[in-house]
Enzyme design. Sequence first.
Site, short mmCIF file in Angstrom:
data_model
loop_
_atom_site.label_atom_id
_atom_site.label_comp_id
_atom_site.label_asym_id
_atom_site.label_seq_id
_atom_site.Cartn_x
_atom_site.Cartn_y
_atom_site.Cartn_z
N GLY A 178 -0.04 3.05 10.65
CA GLY A 178 1.02 2.40 9.90
C GLY A 178 2.32 3.11 10.20
O GLY A 178 2.46 4.31 9.94
N GLY A 196 5.41 2.19 9.11
CA GLY A 196 6.48 1.76 8.20
C GLY A 196 7.28 2.95 7.72
O GLY A 196 7.35 3.99 8.38
N GLY A 202 4.97 5.98 7.17
CA GLY A 202 4.47 6.48 8.45
C GLY A 202 5.53 7.21 9.24
O GLY A 202 5.29 8.30 9.78
N ARG A 210 4.29 -3.13 -2.05
CA ARG A 210 4.61 -3.93 -3.24
C ARG A 210 6.00 -4.51 -3.15
O ARG A 210 6.90 -3.93 -2.55
CB ARG A 210 4.53 -3.05 -4.50
CG ARG A 210 3.14 -2.87 -5.02
CD ARG A 210 3.17 -2.51 -6.49
NE ARG A 210 3.56 -1.13 -6.71
CZ ARG A 210 3.78 -0.62 -7.92
NH1 ARG A 210 3.68 -1.39 -8.99
NH2 ARG A 210 4.12 0.64 -8.06
N ARG A 262 0.14 -2.80 -8.12
CA ARG A 262 -0.62 -2.31 -6.98
C ARG A 262 -1.86 -3.16 -6.76
O ARG A 262 -2.26 -3.42 -5.63
CB ARG A 262 -1.02 -0.85 -7.21
CG ARG A 262 0.17 0.13 -7.29
CD ARG A 262 -0.32 1.55 -7.54
NE ARG A 262 0.78 2.51 -7.61
CZ ARG A 262 1.41 2.84 -8.72
NH1 ARG A 262 1.05 2.30 -9.88
NH2 ARG A 262 2.40 3.73 -8.70
N THR A 321 -2.81 3.52 1.26
CA THR A 321 -2.69 2.10 1.00
C THR A 321 -3.12 1.74 -0.43
O THR A 321 -4.14 2.23 -0.91
CB THR A 321 -3.53 1.30 2.01
OG1 THR A 321 -3.16 1.67 3.34
CG2 THR A 321 -3.33 -0.19 1.84
N ASN A 322 -2.37 0.87 -1.07
CA ASN A 322 -2.71 0.40 -2.42
C ASN A 322 -3.50 -0.91 -2.39
O ASN A 322 -3.41 -1.66 -1.43
CB ASN A 322 -1.41 0.17 -3.22
CG ASN A 322 -0.85 1.47 -3.78
OD1 ASN A 322 -1.58 2.30 -4.28
ND2 ASN A 322 0.46 1.64 -3.68
N HIS A 356 -4.83 5.44 -9.67
CA HIS A 356 -3.42 5.37 -9.28
C HIS A 356 -2.87 4.00 -9.68
O HIS A 356 -2.79 3.08 -8.90
CB HIS A 356 -3.29 5.57 -7.77
CG HIS A 356 -1.88 5.61 -7.27
ND1 HIS A 356 -0.93 6.45 -7.81
CD2 HIS A 356 -1.26 4.91 -6.30
CE1 HIS A 356 0.22 6.27 -7.16
NE2 HIS A 356 0.04 5.34 -6.25
#
Length: 313
Positions: free
Chosen positions: A10, A12, A15, A83, A89, A120-121, A176
């Site tokens: 990832g 993004g 990352g 999100r 989440r 990751t959620n 979480h």
Amino acid sequence: MSRKKIALVGAGQIGGTMALLAAQKELGDVVTIDIAEGVPQGKSLDITHGATVIPSSSSLTGSNDYSAMKDADVIIVTAGLPRKPGMSRDDLLEVNCGIIKSVGENIKEQAPNAFVIVVTNPLDAMVYLMQKVTGFPAEKVCGMAGVLDSSRFSSLIALELGIAAEDVTAMVMGGHGDTMVPLTRYATAGGVPVTQLLDAETLEAIAARTAKSGGEIVGLLKTGSAFYSPALSAIKMAEAFLKDKKNVLTCAAKLSGEYGVDGLYSGVPVVMGAGGVEKIIEVELDATEKAAFDVSIAAVKDLTEWVESNVKG
């Protein structure tokens, strides 16, 4: 001695930030993997151009192919949809399950000895799925949540007291999500219990804001979710593993009877070192804390049961 290899799945905001942090700390060579053509390559090259300024001797590369993670020592997974305002989440469950399943299958093939950290959620369900898909020992697959949530709790207490955040120690357990459990009773400022420094109403408000902090940032950013603090938290966990630091950190670990829970992942304090999650620490909870923890576990269980029912293989 060869350098350690860190694979970031990832590229993004989280990352890219993790790649920079790993290079700054010279934890090893970093490969960033993403399906977006050019993005992992571009971010890796951008950081490389600053290597003399950092300074860092870490090698940074980007790829669109999972084979680039081959034989990685640590893999941190942020791949998935973030999100958006108004989303919880848990709203990300179905789409991110498919992504995590694919990533897990590739990790199993390319890096069977890696220590895997999932970001990751919805976190607790995604790390459960990752361990299920890879078949790795539970101590080698964990989730980044508690480090972040505990840091948020500590930072908010420090802001209220007007003191340095580094002097506050606080812990958040459970899933979480909105049901996470900030343990006010165990929070200290320079060794002094915060219950002696702040009234119950103020502490309750801080705990509530901690649980909603992720959503608060999503609402402010409007086009993304938190990335600096999650990246810092995940790299802290990777560093504990790579340097065998034996840090006591709160993370999503698989419970096997601890806290009366069996077979689920949840945020609990652990000892993290070269063996991964080397020990789960059982904290004594009073009746109110245990009740809150049980509510949080029930929420995690619902998500985990959805994964069991809907994700095959």
